[in-house]
Each structure stands twice: as structure tokens, then as C-alpha cells.
Motif scaffolding. Structure first.
Motif, mmCIF file in Angstrom:
data_model
loop_
_atom_site.group_PDB
_atom_site.id
_atom_site.type_symbol
_atom_site.label_atom_id
_atom_site.label_comp_id
_atom_site.label_asym_id
_atom_site.label_seq_id
_atom_site.Cartn_x
_atom_site.Cartn_y
_atom_site.Cartn_z
ATOM 1 N N VAL A 46 0.979 -1.116 0.096
ATOM 2 C CA VAL A 46 -0.129 -0.075 -0.027
ATOM 3 C C VAL A 46 1.048 1.112 0.142
ATOM 4 C CG1 VAL A 46 -1.698 1.313 1.244
ATOM 5 C CG2 VAL A 46 -2.040 -1.282 1.170
ATOM 6 N N ALA A 47 2.052 1.048 0.735
ATOM 7 C CA ALA A 47 3.086 2.493 0.622
ATOM 8 C C ALA A 47 3.399 2.648 -0.768
ATOM 9 C CB ALA A 47 4.050 2.206 1.467
ATOM 10 N N GLN A 48 3.444 1.626 -1.474
ATOM 11 C CA GLN A 48 3.926 1.644 -2.887
ATOM 12 C C GLN A 48 2.987 2.647 -3.988
ATOM 13 O OE1 GLN A 48 7.140 1.208 -4.529
ATOM 14 N NE2 GLN A 48 6.051 2.688 -5.838
ATOM 15 N N TRP A 49 1.650 2.006 -3.381
ATOM 16 C CA TRP A 49 0.448 2.958 -4.094
ATOM 17 C C TRP A 49 0.483 4.349 -3.672
ATOM 18 C CZ3 TRP A 49 -2.841 -1.785 -2.598
ATOM 19 C CH2 TRP A 49 -2.436 -2.770 -3.400
ATOM 20 N N MET A 55 2.652 10.612 -2.678
ATOM 21 C CA MET A 55 2.749 10.969 -1.256
ATOM 22 C C MET A 55 4.060 10.427 -0.536
ATOM 23 S SD MET A 55 -1.227 9.698 -0.297
ATOM 24 C CE MET A 55 -1.541 10.710 1.202
ATOM 25 N N GLU A 56 4.230 11.048 0.532
ATOM 26 C CA GLU A 56 5.424 10.751 1.443
ATOM 27 C C GLU A 56 4.942 9.773 2.310
ATOM 28 O OE1 GLU A 56 8.138 12.462 4.851
ATOM 29 O OE2 GLU A 56 6.851 13.815 3.759
ATOM 30 N N THR A 57 5.747 8.443 2.309
ATOM 31 C CA THR A 57 4.932 7.576 3.241
ATOM 32 C C THR A 57 5.895 7.292 4.587
ATOM 33 O OG1 THR A 57 5.992 5.780 2.154
ATOM 34 C CG2 THR A 57 3.789 6.587 1.520
ATOM 35 N N TRP A 58 5.280 6.508 5.526
ATOM 36 C CA TRP A 58 6.292 6.085 6.720
ATOM 37 C C TRP A 58 5.323 5.290 7.716
ATOM 38 C CZ3 TRP A 58 3.662 10.745 6.615
ATOM 39 C CH2 TRP A 58 3.005 11.191 7.475
ATOM 40 N N CYS A 66 1.419 5.334 7.124
ATOM 41 C CA CYS A 66 0.845 6.829 6.864
ATOM 42 C C CYS A 66 1.448 7.310 5.519
ATOM 43 C CB CYS A 66 1.507 7.645 7.890
ATOM 44 S SG CYS A 66 1.007 6.996 9.543
ATOM 45 N N GLY A 67 0.635 7.930 4.997
ATOM 46 C CA GLY A 67 0.746 8.712 3.622
ATOM 47 C C GLY A 67 0.594 10.124 3.707
ATOM 48 N N ARG A 68 1.371 11.135 3.255
ATOM 49 C CA ARG A 68 1.061 12.600 3.327
ATOM 50 C C ARG A 68 1.033 13.254 1.870
ATOM 51 N NH1 ARG A 68 1.506 17.844 6.874
ATOM 52 N NH2 ARG A 68 0.243 16.463 8.348
ATOM 53 N N TYR A 69 -0.171 13.975 1.796
ATOM 54 C CA TYR A 69 0.034 14.754 0.438
ATOM 55 C C TYR A 69 -0.169 16.201 1.012
ATOM 56 C CZ TYR A 69 -1.498 16.399 -4.194
ATOM 57 O OH TYR A 69 -1.512 16.720 -5.422
ATOM 58 N N ASP A 70 1.061 17.126 0.641
ATOM 59 C CA ASP A 70 1.171 18.301 1.284
ATOM 60 C C ASP A 70 -0.094 19.457 0.573
ATOM 61 O OD1 ASP A 70 3.301 17.855 3.233
ATOM 62 O OD2 ASP A 70 4.798 18.086 1.537
ATOM 63 N N GLY A 71 -0.312 20.188 1.499
ATOM 64 C CA GLY A 71 -1.136 21.350 0.998
ATOM 65 C C GLY A 71 -0.399 22.465 0.448
#
Length: 411
Positions: A46-49, A55-58, A66-71
Motif C-alpha cells: 500500500v505504501a507503494q501505491w 505521497m510521502e510515506t512512513w 501513513c502517507g502525506r500529500y502536502d497542502g
């Protein structure tokens, strides 16, 4: 966004679900539990997706992905989109994971079209919602909400492995668990997409619903003591039949639940000595009672308890009550519900509202921020079963609804 083929994205989500279904500890069904090798493989895929969606993942200190899409604004608050990636034994393919994957599909839409919102989006795939391995539910979201209970470290799975040892084996540091907690001041809200797990939407011929509340549940074990005797020699008026008392209690639970418009279930009943020619001297049964209104639920339970005690008194029986679970109801935020209703009307969909009788990660997250949920219709209302089924068309509508909600929120 008109040029986006949402149906193709929905097809991709369904394919993702199939791929995750293959990650299981059992070769013939879906069984994926917390802090296992299957959990780690699921996180990696799922991290790869997520990464492909920009997204940045950890993996956080509780094993949540967790995955982040910055604003646009680095100082803006974060909207959390989440659900769980674990399963029960012999599970369906959509419970929990559909919500994570629909969220990724929406972010992929934004990423491909160079759309950045004023706020950040964090997608979380919680490692444990079901509580299958260690018996305590919502471990992943409780860690994120900062309500982790240190007593949980001593919980053990069926092989005698403690939760603390499982953390270490997974590569996590138990002493670092508090770092998984999010700061409420940084959060805009929490939004979860989930299959309904019930038949209401299908009965209404609707693809999507807006959740108003998540039912608060109380569970009890009731021991009824009577007196065992010979089935052929004790006259009917002289009997102290514990099973008859329990049986009357079962009917009582059903009738009072209907009277108060709550849901209540007797899911287990046992009696002893358990011989065909012996009057039962002891019976035990359980009650699970739920409502989106805790006060109404408690009023219904009080009447059940009073009337069953009266039945036992009249039959020379003794009832002993033990509460084994108590979780308050969680009300979804009015302002997000209004936003959801506006979105569905704009999509020419009826903004149907309903309560969730099942528990969800949103219950834990409500401790630190406003929460809301979309339900997606599932065939026959079947869940926690291999026959779980959703349609591509409904998933496409869920993607559109979530995408439109996030963009309307940005306005």
C-alpha cells in the motif's frame, strides 16, 4: 476534474483490493492480523501505491501506515482520511481496506491533475481495528489518538506472544509508542469511507450514505441460578428451571429493543448440567445492546434488567449481572454532515443519513478531532464474511463523493 475517468480509478481500487486479499496467513481465505509478516507485506504494497500517488510515506510507532500529500500552506491543518488494513479470520475483501484505497485513489486524482489543496491530507492504514490477534480493538487508532493504555503491553496472542514482544519482532520500539499520537491542534478533521456492513442502503437502493453517529455498545453476561432436578419427578409448578428464565430473558431483550428503537442481541447461551433428563439448574447468556443515543440505550437496558429480575423473582431464580464492555456513542460532526449532504445533492444523489451499528476507527479519533463517515452499499449487507461484495459503480461514486468533499472543504 471532468477529464478524469473515475470508473478506471474504481477498477484500480477493486484490483488493489484483490491484491491485498492475497496477502493472508491462510492459503484459502483472507486472514491478516496485527504485527504479523502479512501486516508488514500489506504496508509495503500500500505504501507503494501511496508513493505512486505523490505521497510521502512512513510507518508510525504503532505500525500504522501513513502517507502525506502536502497542502499549499505548510502551516495549515491536516485532514486525516483513514480506515484499517487488518482483518478478522476468514474475512471479506473490503471491510476497512476499501476506505484506505478510495482515499489513495482520490489523492492520485489530485496528483495527476496538479491539484493542491490549502490543507494537507494524511491517509492512514491502521494496523489493528478488529482486535483479532490480541483481543483489544482499535489499537492502531488509539495510538494515533494518544489514548494508548500501557496495560495492553501484557496482552498475549494465542501463541503466548505478548503485544510488547510483537512490537519488537515487527521492528518497533514499545518505548516510542507516544510518538504515534497526533496533536489535536494540527488536525482539521477525520473522514472515513467504509462499507456499510448492513442492508439499509441496499434496501433504499442507494449507493452512499452519510453516517450520523456510531452506536455506543454495552455488553453483559447474565448468570441465572435455579435448581437442577429430575425431569420426570419434579412437577412443573415446583421447578426452578434456569434455562426457562434465560429463554424468557431472550424474548424480553428482543421486545424491549423494539420498544426503544435500539438494537440488542443475545449471541450466546449455555446451560447446565446439560443432560436430556435433567432440569437446568444454571444458565448463562449474553446481551449486546447498542444505540446512537447512550441515554436511550441505557433506558432500554434498565427496563430489561428490571423485568428479568422480576421474572427470576417470580420463578425463585437468581440473576447475577456482569458488565463486560462499555463504549459510548460517537456523534459525527454536524458541519461535516452538512458538507457531505451538499456534495451528494450536487451529484444528484439523495443525502441519506444512517447510524452505524458497528464500531470503527472514527470512534477512537473522535477523542482528538471532529469525525465523519461515508458508507458504501454492500451486497446483502454482508460483512465479516468472504461474500462481502461492492460494485465498481458504487466505488466510483464513493471516489467522486470524497473528492468533491475535499474540494468543497477547501473552499
Amino acid at each position: 476534474m471532468n477529464e478524469i475517468n473515475t470508473e478506471a480509478l474504481a477498477e484500480k481500487v477493486m484490483h488493489w483490493c484483490d491484491q491485498l486479499a492475497a496477502i493472508s496467513s491462510h492459503p484459502e481465505n483472507i486472514s491478516r492480523f496485527y504485527l504479523t509478516p502479512e501486516h508488514k507485506r500489506c504496508n509495503e504494497l500500500v505504501a507503494q501505491w501511496m508513493q505512486d500517488a505523490g505521497m510521502e510515506t512512513w510507518v508510525d510507532a504503532a505500525g500504522n501506515l501513513c502517507g502525506r500529500y502536502d497542502g499549499k500552506n505548510p502551516c495549515a491543518k491536516t485532514l486525516i482520511l483513514a480506515s484499517h488494513l487488518d482483518s478478522i479470520p476468514n474475512a471479506g475483501a473490503y471491510d476497512g481496506i476499501l476506505g484506505v484505497l478510495v482515499a489513495i485513489a482520490v489523492v492520485e486524482q489530485f496528483y495527476q491533475n496538479d491539484i493542491t489543496l490549502p490543507y494537507a491530507i494524511d491517509i492512514i492504514g491502521f494496523g489493528d481495528e478488529e482486535g483479532t490477534r490480541f483481543g483489544s480493538t482499535l489499537l492502531g487508532s488509539r495510538a494515533v489518538a494518544g489514548t494508548w493504555n500501557p496495560e495492553w503491553w501484557e496482552l498475549k496472542d494465542r501463541n503466548g506472544i505478548s503485544l510488547k514482544q510483537a512490537f519488537i519482532d515487527f521492528g518497533l520500539d514499545p518505548d516510542n509508542i507516544q510518538s504515534a499520537a497526533r496533536n489535536p491542534d494540527d488536525l482539521l478533521a477525520y473522514l472515513e469511507v467504509h462499507i456499510e456492513q448492513g442492508p439499509v442502503l441496499e434496501n433504499e437502493n442507494l449507493a452512499l450514505g452519510i453516517v450520523t453517529a456510531i452506536a455506543g455498545a454495552r455488553r453483559f453476561s447474565i448468570d441465572i441460578e435455579g435448581y437442577a432436578g429430575h425431569a420426570g419427578t419434579v412437577p412443573m409448578p415446583m421447578r426452578k428451571d434456569a434455562l426457562v428464565g434465560a429463554a424468557l430473558g431472550v424474548v424480553l431483550v428482543e421486545n424491549i429493543a423494539k420498544e426503544f428503537d435500539v438494537v440488542a442481541t443475545v449471541g450466546k447461551i449455555e446451560c447446565g448440567p446439560g443432560a436430556v433428563n435433567v432440569i437446568p439448574g444454571h444458565a448463562t447468556f449474553t446481551i449486546d445492546i447498542r444505540s446512537g443515543d447512550d441515554q436511550l440505550r441505557d433506558q432500554a437496558f434498565a427496563k430489561i434488567q428490571h423485568e428479568l429480575d422480576m421474572i427470576c423473582l417470580n420463578r425463585n431464580l437468581v440473576a447475577r449481572w456482569s458488565e463486560i464492555h462499555n463504549a459510548p456513542a460517537v456523534v459525527c460532526a454536524d458541519w461535516i454532515q452538512a458538507l457531505q449532504a451538499s456534495v451528494l445533492r450536487d451529484m444528484n444523489l439523495h443525502p441519506y443519513t444512517l447510524m452505524s451499528g458497528a464500531g470503527h476507527d472514527a470512534m477512537a479519533m473522535a477523542d482528538i478531532c471532529d469525525v465523519a463517515m461515508y458508507f458504501v452499499r454492500c451486497k446483502g449487507g454482508v460483512s465479516h464474511h468472504p461474500d462481502e461484495s461492492v460494485t465498481v459503480d458504487d466505488v466510483a461514486l464513493a471516489i467522486d463523493a470524497l473528492s468533491n468533499t475535499l474540494q468543497k472543504l477547501a473552499q
